[in-house]
Design a protein around this motif. Structure first.
Motif, PDB file in Angstrom:
ATOM      1  N   LYS A  81      50.230  45.857  44.524  1.00 12.47           N
ATOM      2  CA  LYS A  81      50.789  45.173  45.695  1.00 12.47           C
ATOM      3  C   LYS A  81      50.573  43.666  45.623  1.00 12.47           C
ATOM      4  CE  LYS A  81      50.462  47.239  49.589  1.00 12.47           C
ATOM      5  NZ  LYS A  81      49.975  47.860  50.855  1.00 12.47           N
ATOM      6  N   LEU A  82      49.392  43.235  45.202  1.00 13.58           N
ATOM      7  CA  LEU A  82      49.043  41.814  45.247  1.00 13.58           C
ATOM      8  C   LEU A  82      49.104  41.127  43.887  1.00 13.58           C
ATOM      9  CD1 LEU A  82      45.913  42.045  47.596  1.00 13.58           C
ATOM     10  CD2 LEU A  82      48.278  41.550  48.235  1.00 13.58           C
ATOM     11  N   GLY A  83      49.048  41.907  42.816  1.00 16.38           N
ATOM     12  CA  GLY A  83      48.981  41.307  41.485  1.00 16.38           C
ATOM     13  C   GLY A  83      47.574  41.370  40.934  1.00 16.38           C
ATOM     14  N   ARG A  84      47.468  41.269  39.604  1.00 15.39           N
ATOM     15  CA  ARG A  84      46.164  41.449  38.952  1.00 15.39           C
ATOM     16  C   ARG A  84      45.170  40.315  39.242  1.00 15.39           C
ATOM     17  NH1 ARG A  84      49.628  45.613  38.710  1.00 15.39           N
ATOM     18  NH2 ARG A  84      49.728  46.687  36.706  1.00 15.39           N
ATOM     19  N   PRO A  85      45.511  39.043  39.004  1.00 17.29           N
ATOM     20  CA  PRO A  85      44.520  37.981  39.228  1.00 17.29           C
ATOM     21  C   PRO A  85      44.034  37.885  40.669  1.00 17.29           C
ATOM     22  CG  PRO A  85      46.304  37.186  37.829  1.00 17.29           C
ATOM     23  CD  PRO A  85      46.729  38.520  38.355  1.00 17.29           C
ATOM     24  N   ARG A  86      44.916  38.116  41.652  1.00 17.82           N
ATOM     25  CA  ARG A  86      44.481  38.042  43.046  1.00 17.82           C
ATOM     26  C   ARG A  86      43.439  39.107  43.363  1.00 17.82           C
ATOM     27  NH1 ARG A  86      50.216  37.182  46.340  1.00 17.82           N
ATOM     28  NH2 ARG A  86      50.642  35.073  45.558  1.00 17.82           N
ATOM     29  N   VAL A  87      43.616  40.280  42.779  1.00 16.98           N
ATOM     30  CA  VAL A  87      42.639  41.346  43.020  1.00 16.98           C
ATOM     31  C   VAL A  87      41.325  41.042  42.306  1.00 16.98           C
ATOM     32  CG1 VAL A  87      42.178  43.811  42.746  1.00 16.98           C
ATOM     33  CG2 VAL A  87      44.439  43.051  43.435  1.00 16.98           C
ATOM     34  N   MET A  88      41.411  40.398  41.134  1.00 15.28           N
ATOM     35  CA  MET A  88      40.188  39.930  40.471  1.00 15.28           C
ATOM     36  C   MET A  88      39.422  38.976  41.387  1.00 15.28           C
ATOM     37  SD  MET A  88      41.376  39.101  36.580  1.00 15.28           S
ATOM     38  CE  MET A  88      42.425  40.239  35.656  1.00 15.28           C
ATOM     39  N   LEU A  89      40.152  38.071  42.043  1.00 18.67           N
ATOM     40  CA  LEU A  89      39.516  37.109  42.948  1.00 18.67           C
ATOM     41  C   LEU A  89      38.836  37.832  44.108  1.00 18.67           C
ATOM     42  CD1 LEU A  89      38.981  34.191  43.753  1.00 18.67           C
ATOM     43  CD2 LEU A  89      41.213  34.156  44.885  1.00 18.67           C
ATOM     44  N   ILE A  90      39.466  38.867  44.635  1.00 20.18           N
ATOM     45  CA  ILE A  90      38.852  39.661  45.707  1.00 20.18           C
ATOM     46  C   ILE A  90      37.540  40.272  45.223  1.00 20.18           C
ATOM     47  CG2 ILE A  90      39.094  41.744  47.117  1.00 20.18           C
ATOM     48  CD1 ILE A  90      42.096  41.144  47.262  1.00 20.18           C
ATOM     49  N   GLY A  91      37.552  40.822  43.999  1.00 19.56           N
ATOM     50  CA  GLY A  91      36.332  41.401  43.439  1.00 19.56           C
ATOM     51  C   GLY A  91      35.227  40.371  43.298  1.00 19.56           C
ATOM     52  N   ALA A  92      35.594  39.154  42.861  1.00 19.95           N
ATOM     53  CA  ALA A  92      34.606  38.082  42.697  1.00 19.95           C
ATOM     54  C   ALA A  92      33.990  37.689  44.038  1.00 19.95           C
ATOM     55  CB  ALA A  92      35.265  36.869  42.035  1.00 19.95           C
ATOM     56  N   VAL A  93      34.816  37.591  45.073  1.00 20.60           N
ATOM     57  CA  VAL A  93      34.317  37.221  46.407  1.00 20.60           C
ATOM     58  C   VAL A  93      33.378  38.295  46.947  1.00 20.60           C
ATOM     59  CG1 VAL A  93      34.995  36.846  48.808  1.00 20.60           C
ATOM     60  CG2 VAL A  93      36.302  35.760  46.962  1.00 20.60           C
ATOM     61  N   LEU A  94      33.749  39.553  46.773  1.00 20.08           N
ATOM     62  CA  LEU A  94      32.894  40.644  47.248  1.00 20.08           C
ATOM     63  C   LEU A  94      31.524  40.614  46.572  1.00 20.08           C
ATOM     64  CD1 LEU A  94      35.487  43.571  47.413  1.00 20.08           C
ATOM     65  CD2 LEU A  94      34.316  42.506  49.355  1.00 20.08           C
ATOM     66  N   PHE A  95      31.510  40.381  45.244  1.00 23.62           N
ATOM     67  CA  PHE A  95      30.222  40.352  44.546  1.00 23.62           C
ATOM     68  C   PHE A  95      29.423  39.107  44.923  1.00 23.62           C
ATOM     69  CE2 PHE A  95      27.357  39.870  40.876  1.00 23.62           C
ATOM     70  CZ  PHE A  95      26.773  41.127  40.898  1.00 23.62           C
ATOM     71  N   LEU A  96      30.108  37.992  45.174  1.00 33.19           N
ATOM     72  CA  LEU A  96      29.426  36.778  45.623  1.00 33.19           C
ATOM     73  C   LEU A  96      28.724  37.031  46.954  1.00 33.19           C
ATOM     74  CD1 LEU A  96      28.926  33.677  45.452  1.00 33.19           C
ATOM     75  CD2 LEU A  96      31.098  33.385  46.651  1.00 33.19           C
ATOM     76  N   VAL A  97      29.439  37.612  47.901  1.00 36.91           N
ATOM     77  CA  VAL A  97      28.857  37.924  49.212  1.00 36.91           C
ATOM     78  C   VAL A  97      27.683  38.887  49.056  1.00 36.91           C
ATOM     79  CG1 VAL A  97      29.311  39.073  51.419  1.00 36.91           C
ATOM     80  CG2 VAL A  97      31.001  37.485  50.469  1.00 36.91           C
ATOM     81  N   SER A  98      27.840  39.873  48.183  1.00 41.72           N
ATOM     82  CA  SER A  98      26.779  40.854  47.954  1.00 41.72           C
ATOM     83  C   SER A  98      25.527  40.201  47.372  1.00 41.72           C
ATOM     84  CB  SER A  98      27.283  41.946  47.015  1.00 41.72           C
ATOM     85  OG  SER A  98      26.228  42.781  46.588  1.00 41.72           O
ATOM     86  N   SER A  99      25.704  39.303  46.429  1.00 47.37           N
ATOM     87  CA  SER A  99      24.556  38.648  45.794  1.00 47.37           C
ATOM     88  C   SER A  99      23.749  37.860  46.815  1.00 47.37           C
ATOM     89  CB  SER A  99      25.038  37.721  44.670  1.00 47.37           C
ATOM     90  OG  SER A  99      25.704  38.447  43.664  1.00 47.37           O
ATOM     91  N   ILE A 100      24.457  37.115  47.679  1.00 46.79           N
ATOM     92  CA  ILE A 100      23.763  36.323  48.699  1.00 46.79           C
ATOM     93  C   ILE A 100      23.117  37.247  49.737  1.00 46.79           C
ATOM     94  CG2 ILE A 100      24.071  34.631  50.535  1.00 46.79           C
ATOM     95  CD1 ILE A 100      26.376  33.447  48.879  1.00 46.79           C
ATOM     96  N   GLY A 101      23.886  38.231  50.215  1.00 42.32           N
ATOM     97  CA  GLY A 101      23.356  39.142  51.229  1.00 42.32           C
ATOM     98  C   GLY A 101      22.149  39.917  50.741  1.00 42.32           C
ATOM     99  N   SER A 102      22.205  40.412  49.500  1.00 40.48           N
ATOM    100  CA  SER A 102      21.069  41.168  48.948  1.00 40.48           C
ATOM    101  C   SER A 102      19.842  40.275  48.795  1.00 40.48           C
ATOM    102  CB  SER A 102      21.457  41.769  47.593  1.00 40.48           C
ATOM    103  OG  SER A 102      22.529  42.674  47.712  1.00 40.48           O
ATOM    104  N   GLY A 103      20.070  39.018  48.448  1.00 36.97           N
ATOM    105  CA  GLY A 103      18.946  38.095  48.248  1.00 36.97           C
ATOM    106  C   GLY A 103      18.227  37.727  49.519  1.00 36.97           C
TER     107      GLY A 103
END
Length: 489
Positions: A81-103
């Protein structure tokens, strides 16, 4: 029928461009490996900080795998629906939020929440990376470029181990305060911010998949991407776009209904992908990495030596993955899998035999201590490292290669998502069942993994096609036939 395809020789492509784009996409695999291993260095301190029992501790560790399975399941639909690179960006943002939240987590429940969010991102990245690489890579380079996903995974595991050890060693404890009043184990998670940002930036800079662009009716944009990656003549680029369009052609819009088959709800080719992904986990590879310190202490090494041996295992994994990358487009997918299955079976069976000789004593803390007498400790050590060699040189990278290329264009992203979700589900199952199995007997545990390794040999022999050198447009729903027809010329 489409017109005949003119073979493309290696000299007619721009491998450097394809390689650079593939490396950018494979950074998601680094996040995959980093997240897989980072929790190992922090789990004891987390248990002490939040006073967690065995079940709660296992839940905090394992919930990331559940998140990964869910993220992988929906990644295909998002990618279409959104394209490959845009979904990669979503994955990166989710892991970024997770790294900060877990820390900065203040309770076990919100740490589990952030781990789940990170799992969603990792699941997305684990699907999109191989899918995207297979869609942009030239056929004669696709195997080695798709193998970059596994290379990134094992490098992520290695870097995570080094980072955890360094942070723990500063004050000789993962529970000790470091900077900004935060304990070392929190910084282990916060380090994940760096690769998250790198992955997000790279995802913005890479081109969209030409297969996705053609599916969206953007043929001219697809031609520009193919020209950039392949460097072929305009006539050849136009023919490739026509081939892609034909492989995607249908009257109704793609949906999950495309995956349905006459038996068991799914098409046989989709089941082949699911079982391929499941076998990669059922041989127990992540037990070696998740519980490596426990294993090496059982064969006579103390805690510091166990870490060194684990690092050696990670380096070995990286090196044999390089070997697999060099061989996958020369030898083919099936031979590597078959050799890997036999090698894993023999090494796991040897480990099961070694632990059948184990001596169990009671330590000063009242816990049972498993040790191997005499030569059996050395035999188990050698067998475990041979298992890593055979896995890393075959099933580790080749599964990702096959999942990225074995499905037809119109169902690739969705089928890849389902297969990858099964990989994460079986990762969770194997991880959560290891300790109960080990409590019964390590011989039983490693014997079970050996049995799955042997079964994987016959599965490959009967069901896995050889896709070396085939264009993605030649992949059909009959690709599950053991020896499919060769590419048209």
């Amino acid at each position: 029928m489409s017109s005949a395809r003119t073979p493309v020789g290696p000299g007619e492509t721009h491998p450097a461009r394809a390689t650079a784009i593939s490396i950018a996409a494979a950074v998601g695999g680094f996040l995959f490996g980093f997240d897989t291993s980072v929790i190992n260095g922090a789990v004891e301190s987390i248990n002490d900080r939040f006073t967690l029992g065995p079940f709660a501790s296992g839940f905090v560790v394992g919930i990331a795998l559940i998140g990964s399975a869910i993220g992988a399941w929906f990644a295909g639909q998002l990618a279409d629906k959104l394209g490959r690179p845009r979904v990669m960006l979503i994955g990166a943002v989710l892991f970024l939020v997770s790294s900060i939240g877990s820390g900065i987590a203040f309770e076990a429940w919100d740490l589990a929440l952030w781990r789940f969010v990170g799992g969603l991102g990792i699941g997305i990245a684990s699907v999109i990376g191989p899918t995207y690489i297979s869609e942009v890579a030239p056929a004669h380079l696709r195997g080695r470029l798709a193998s970059l996903q596994q290379m990134a995974i094992v490098i992520g595991i290695f870097v995570s181990q080094l980072s955890n050890n360094w942070l723990q060693s500063i004050n000789d404890s993962a529970s000790a305060d470091l900077w900004l009043g935060l304990e070392a184990w929190r910084w282990m998670f916060l380090v994940g911010v760096i690769p998250s940002l790198v992955y997000g930036i790279l995802s913005i800079g890479i081109p969209e998949s030409p297969r996705f662009l053609v599916a969206q009716g953007k043929d001219s944009a697809a031609e520009k991407v193919l020209a950039r990656v392949l460097g072929e003549t305009p006539a050849k680029i136009q023919q490739r776009v026509a081939d892609i369009r034909q492989s995607l052609h249908r009257e109704d819009k793609p949906s999950l209904r495309d995956l349905k088959g006459p038996r068991l709800g799914l098409h046989p080719l989709v089941w082949v992908g699911i079982l391929l992904a499941a076998f990669q986990q059922l041989v127990g590879i992540n037990v070696i990495f998740y519980f490596s310190n426990t294993l090496w202490q059982a064969v006579g090494f103390d805690e510091s030596q166990s870490f060194l041996i684990s690092v050696i295992g990670s380096v070995t994994n990286v090196l044999v993955t390089v070997v697999a990358i060099l061989l996958v487009d020369r030898v083919g997918r099936r031979p590597l899998l078959l050799v890997g299955s036999i090698g894993m079976f023999l090494s796991l069976a040897t480990m099961a035999l070694a632990f059948s000789q184990a001596v169990i004593t009671t330590g000063a803390d009242g816990k049972e201590v498993v040790s191997l007498p005499g030569a059996w400790a050395g035999i188990a050590l050698v067998a475990a490292n041979l298992f890593i060699v055979f896995f890393g040189g075959s099933w580790g990278p080749v599964m990702w290669v096959l999942l990225g290329e074995m499905f037809p264009n119109r169902i690739r992203a969705k089928a890849m998502a389902i297969a990858t979700a099964s990989n994460w589900i079986f990762n969770f199952i194997v991880t959560e069942t290891f300790q109960p199995l080990a409590d019964v007997s390590l011989t039983v545990a490693y014997g079970l993994y050996a049995a799955f390794a042997l079964l994987s040999f016959f599965f490959v022999l009967a069901k896995i096609p050889e896709t070396k050198g085939k264009e993605l447009e030649d992949m059909t729903l009959d690709t599950h036939v053991r020896t499919p027809k060769q590419s048209r010329t």
